[in-house]
Each structure stands twice: as C-alpha cells, then as structure tokens.
Design a protein around this motif. Structure first.
Motif, PDB file in Angstrom:
ATOM      1  N   PRO A  51      38.849 107.573-103.336  1.00  0.00           N
ATOM      2  CA  PRO A  51      37.715 106.743-103.769  1.00  0.00           C
ATOM      3  C   PRO A  51      36.756 107.518-104.672  1.00  0.00           C
ATOM      4  O   PRO A  51      36.574 108.731-104.512  1.00  0.00           O
ATOM      5  CB  PRO A  51      37.039 106.359-102.451  1.00  0.00           C
ATOM      6  CG  PRO A  51      38.103 106.500-101.413  1.00  0.00           C
ATOM      7  CD  PRO A  51      38.987 107.612-101.879  1.00  0.00           C
ATOM      8  N   ALA A  52      36.146 106.809-105.633  1.00  0.00           N
ATOM      9  CA  ALA A  52      35.239 107.440-106.593  1.00  0.00           C
ATOM     10  C   ALA A  52      33.965 106.612-106.713  1.00  0.00           C
ATOM     11  O   ALA A  52      33.975 105.402-106.439  1.00  0.00           O
ATOM     12  CB  ALA A  52      35.927 107.559-107.960  1.00  0.00           C
ATOM     13  N   PRO A  53      32.849 107.238-107.116  1.00  0.00           N
ATOM     14  CA  PRO A  53      31.596 106.486-107.288  1.00  0.00           C
ATOM     15  C   PRO A  53      31.718 105.436-108.392  1.00  0.00           C
ATOM     16  O   PRO A  53      32.551 105.555-109.293  1.00  0.00           O
ATOM     17  CB  PRO A  53      30.585 107.571-107.678  1.00  0.00           C
ATOM     18  CG  PRO A  53      31.210 108.855-107.283  1.00  0.00           C
ATOM     19  CD  PRO A  53      32.686 108.660-107.359  1.00  0.00           C
ATOM     20  N   PRO A  99      33.491  95.050-104.369  1.00  0.00           N
ATOM     21  CA  PRO A  99      34.322  96.251-104.166  1.00  0.00           C
ATOM     22  C   PRO A  99      34.880  96.765-105.491  1.00  0.00           C
ATOM     23  O   PRO A  99      35.304  95.992-106.339  1.00  0.00           O
ATOM     24  CB  PRO A  99      35.441  95.749-103.250  1.00  0.00           C
ATOM     25  CG  PRO A  99      34.884  94.544-102.582  1.00  0.00           C
ATOM     26  CD  PRO A  99      33.959  93.911-103.572  1.00  0.00           C
ATOM     27  N   HIS A 100      34.891  98.086-105.649  1.00  0.00           N
ATOM     28  CA  HIS A 100      35.241  98.648-106.954  1.00  0.00           C
ATOM     29  C   HIS A 100      36.270  99.767-106.891  1.00  0.00           C
ATOM     30  O   HIS A 100      36.807 100.164-107.923  1.00  0.00           O
ATOM     31  CB  HIS A 100      33.968  99.178-107.639  1.00  0.00           C
ATOM     32  CG  HIS A 100      33.310 100.295-106.884  1.00  0.00           C
ATOM     33  ND1 HIS A 100      33.498 101.616-107.195  1.00  0.00           N
ATOM     34  CD2 HIS A 100      32.479 100.279-105.808  1.00  0.00           C
ATOM     35  CE1 HIS A 100      32.802 102.364-106.361  1.00  0.00           C
ATOM     36  NE2 HIS A 100      32.175 101.578-105.509  1.00  0.00           N
ATOM     37  N   THR A 101      36.548 100.303-105.694  1.00  0.00           N
ATOM     38  CA  THR A 101      37.454 101.441-105.599  1.00  0.00           C
ATOM     39  C   THR A 101      38.378 101.271-104.395  1.00  0.00           C
ATOM     40  O   THR A 101      38.333 100.238-103.712  1.00  0.00           O
ATOM     41  CB  THR A 101      36.650 102.752-105.493  1.00  0.00           C
ATOM     42  OG1 THR A 101      37.552 103.858-105.506  1.00  0.00           O
ATOM     43  CG2 THR A 101      35.826 102.800-104.220  1.00  0.00           C
ATOM     44  N   THR A 102      39.205 102.265-104.135  1.00  0.00           N
ATOM     45  CA  THR A 102      40.078 102.197-102.951  1.00  0.00           C
ATOM     46  C   THR A 102      39.245 102.401-101.696  1.00  0.00           C
ATOM     47  O   THR A 102      38.282 103.180-101.708  1.00  0.00           O
ATOM     48  CB  THR A 102      41.173 103.275-103.036  1.00  0.00           C
ATOM     49  OG1 THR A 102      40.571 104.562-103.212  1.00  0.00           O
ATOM     50  CG2 THR A 102      42.118 103.010-104.194  1.00  0.00           C
ATOM     51  N   VAL A 146      46.187  94.185-102.743  1.00  0.00           N
ATOM     52  CA  VAL A 146      45.561  95.509-102.794  1.00  0.00           C
ATOM     53  C   VAL A 146      44.154  95.391-102.223  1.00  0.00           C
ATOM     54  O   VAL A 146      43.358  94.567-102.688  1.00  0.00           O
ATOM     55  CB  VAL A 146      45.511  96.048-104.245  1.00  0.00           C
ATOM     56  CG1 VAL A 146      44.796  97.396-104.292  1.00  0.00           C
ATOM     57  CG2 VAL A 146      46.910  96.166-104.817  1.00  0.00           C
ATOM     58  N   ARG A 147      43.879  96.207-101.214  1.00  0.00           N
ATOM     59  CA  ARG A 147      42.546  96.180-100.606  1.00  0.00           C
ATOM     60  C   ARG A 147      41.625  97.093-101.408  1.00  0.00           C
ATOM     61  O   ARG A 147      42.003  98.208-101.776  1.00  0.00           O
ATOM     62  CB  ARG A 147      42.636  96.666 -99.161  1.00  0.00           C
ATOM     63  CG  ARG A 147      41.328  96.498 -98.415  1.00  0.00           C
ATOM     64  CD  ARG A 147      41.484  96.956 -96.979  1.00  0.00           C
ATOM     65  NE  ARG A 147      40.181  97.008 -96.342  1.00  0.00           N
ATOM     66  CZ  ARG A 147      39.889  97.737 -95.280  1.00  0.00           C
ATOM     67  NH1 ARG A 147      40.837  98.478 -94.730  1.00  0.00           N
ATOM     68  NH2 ARG A 147      38.695  97.748 -94.772  1.00  0.00           N
ATOM     69  N   ARG A 148      40.436  96.613-101.687  1.00  0.00           N
ATOM     70  CA  ARG A 148      39.448  97.401-102.418  1.00  0.00           C
ATOM     71  C   ARG A 148      38.214  97.621-101.556  1.00  0.00           C
ATOM     72  O   ARG A 148      37.918  96.816-100.672  1.00  0.00           O
ATOM     73  CB  ARG A 148      39.072  96.680-103.714  1.00  0.00           C
ATOM     74  CG  ARG A 148      40.228  96.607-104.702  1.00  0.00           C
ATOM     75  CD  ARG A 148      39.976  95.656-105.826  1.00  0.00           C
ATOM     76  NE  ARG A 148      39.914  94.275-105.357  1.00  0.00           N
ATOM     77  CZ  ARG A 148      39.478  93.259-106.093  1.00  0.00           C
ATOM     78  NH1 ARG A 148      39.059  93.471-107.317  1.00  0.00           N
ATOM     79  NH2 ARG A 148      39.468  92.034-105.606  1.00  0.00           N
ATOM     80  N   GLY A 149      37.514  98.700-101.833  1.00  0.00           N
ATOM     81  CA  GLY A 149      36.362  99.038-100.999  1.00  0.00           C
ATOM     82  C   GLY A 149      35.249  99.672-101.811  1.00  0.00           C
ATOM     83  O   GLY A 149      35.161  99.489-103.026  1.00  0.00           O
TER      84      GLY A 149
END
Length: 263
Positions: free
Chosen positions: A197-199, A177-180, A165-168
């Motif tokens: 994606p979310a803050p 990285p913390h979200t999609t 799973v890639r995170r961004g």
C-alpha cells in the motif's frame, strides 16, 4: 430386377442432392460447383465452415448459472463471487457490464513454432487484459494460427477469468479506496511480485506493464517489488494477477461478522 431399380432410384437421389448442393453446401465450391461433403462451403447455404457473415444469434445459455443471469434472477456479479460459482460462458460477464464499461487491451503477441515432418508450423499466442477500472480485472491467453482469432479468443478467456480486486486505504480512511488493503504477494514461474500500500498521490511505482494492470483493476497508488526473471512478460503478468487475486483471500477484522452476545 427390383433391386437394380432401387439402386438406380437411390443413385438418382444422390445425383439430385449433389446438384442442389452446388451453391456451396458442404462442398469447396464458390458458387455453383459444390465438390462433395468435405469442403469449406463459401456459398449461400454453406453448412460446413462457411465464411458467410450472418446475423448474431441470440444467446442461448448452456449452464444453469447462465439461465439464471439471463432471467435476471442474479442482479450483480458479486453474488456469483460470493458463492464461488464457476463462470463457463463469457456472455454472463457481458450481461453485468454495460457496453464500453469493460475495456480490453492486448498486452503481448508472440509467435511460437513447432517442427513437424512437413516443416515448421507457426502459431501466435496472445495475452489480453480486461478491466473496468472499478475493481474487476481479467487476464486471458489464446493460441491460434491467425492473430485476429487469437485476440478474439484471448478476450473471451480474459472475461471468463475476471476476478474482483479489493481496494483499501493507506492511513486515514478519507475519500474512496485508492490502494491495496494490505501487502499482497503473487508468483508464477521464477517471478515473484509484491504489492505494498502507498499514500494517496504516489501513483503506481512499477514497470509499465504493472501500471497498466493496476490501472485496469482500479488501484491508483501502490509500491511494488519484483524478484526473478520479470522480463518474461507472461509470467510477470500472471504473478501480478495472482497478487491482485490475493486481496480478497485475507479475512481482515473489518470483514468479521458482528458478534451478537446473548444474556
């Protein structure tokens, strides 16, 4: 005369063989009363479907990929994903993850019935989720007459279906990285799942099943939108799984190869 003698000797051999099999070899006997070749031997030498718990055998790889992994020729699971090699043995996954790193959880067990001439037959379908909270998640299902067997098979199926799973980031690229990395979409049956994606600090805005799945994948913050009959847990989980799989399906500019200009 010699024919009768040969028949008598072969009959004696069969009698001796049955006598030695009395400790449960192929027979149904529990102990010294083996009953033929078809049973479920529970004795000391049970070769049928014996229930004696022996020692765990050393893994003997059956595929070329398994042999390469066992010989430590492949150092990380990312090399397998890079070349899109199919994983056919769950022991390959166990080799790359330390014991206790890959967590598993039973998401749903539901009974199914089939009507036969003898009556109803009941079986159990088990959906299992595995993940390391660091960007790997797997979803597997297994049907069996017994719950324990279904859970065991579900864990193996989930390990074989493990995906990266890639995170961004949302906004500035500070910290880990913390979200999609982008808006992703997945579908199964009538269920449609969209991850946005979310803050940082938002958390997972979604159902408990969604929170559990994204937590196993290592995604800390995300908005979600669903459409269709999302109460069907199996299809909802599969749709979310497909959405997470899609994170590595996009070729974003930061993954482009560096262009080397030649004069």
């Amino acid at each position: 005369f010699w024919l009768k003698e040969a028949q008598a000797s072969s009959f004696a051999k069969i009698i001796c063989l049955l006598a030695t099999m009395g400790e449960g070899g192929f027979g149904k006997g529990k102990g010294d009363a083996g009953k033929g070749f078809k049973g479920k031997g529970k004795g000391k030498k049970g070769k049928g479907k014996g229930k004696g718990k022996g020692e765990e055998k050393e893994w003997q790889p059956m595929t070329k990929l398994g042999r390469l992994v066992k010989e430590s020729k492949i150092e990380s699971i990312e090399e397998i994903y890079l070349h899109s090699l199919p994983i056919k043995e769950y022991q390959i996954i166990d080799m790359f993850f330390q014991p206790g790193t890959l967590k598993d959880e039973v998401m749903k067990i539901h009974p199914v019935q089939k009507m036969t001439s003898a009556g109803q037959t009941n079986r159990f379908v088990c959906f299992v989720l595995v993940g390391d909270m660091q960007g790997h998640i797997g979803l597997g299902s297994k049907m069996s007459k017994e719950v324990a067997t279904a859970i065991r098979g579900g864990i193996i199926a989930a390990k074989l279906a493990l995906i990266p799973v890639r995170r961004g980031y949302w906004g500035s690229k500070l910290g880990s990285p913390h979200t999609t990395p982008m808006k992703v979409h997945g579908k199964c049956g009538s269920v449609r799942v969209r991850l946005v994606p979310a803050p940082r600090g938002t958390g997972i805005v979604g159902s408990p099943v969604m929170k559990k799945m994204l937590g196993f994948a290592g995604v800390a913050d995300a908005f979600s939108a669903t459409c269709g009959h999302s109460r069907t847990t199996e299809n909802f989980m599969k749709a979310t799984f497909e959405a997470l799989r899609a994170t590595y399906a996009y070729l974003t500019p930061d993954l482009w190869k560096e262009t080397k200009f030649v004069k």
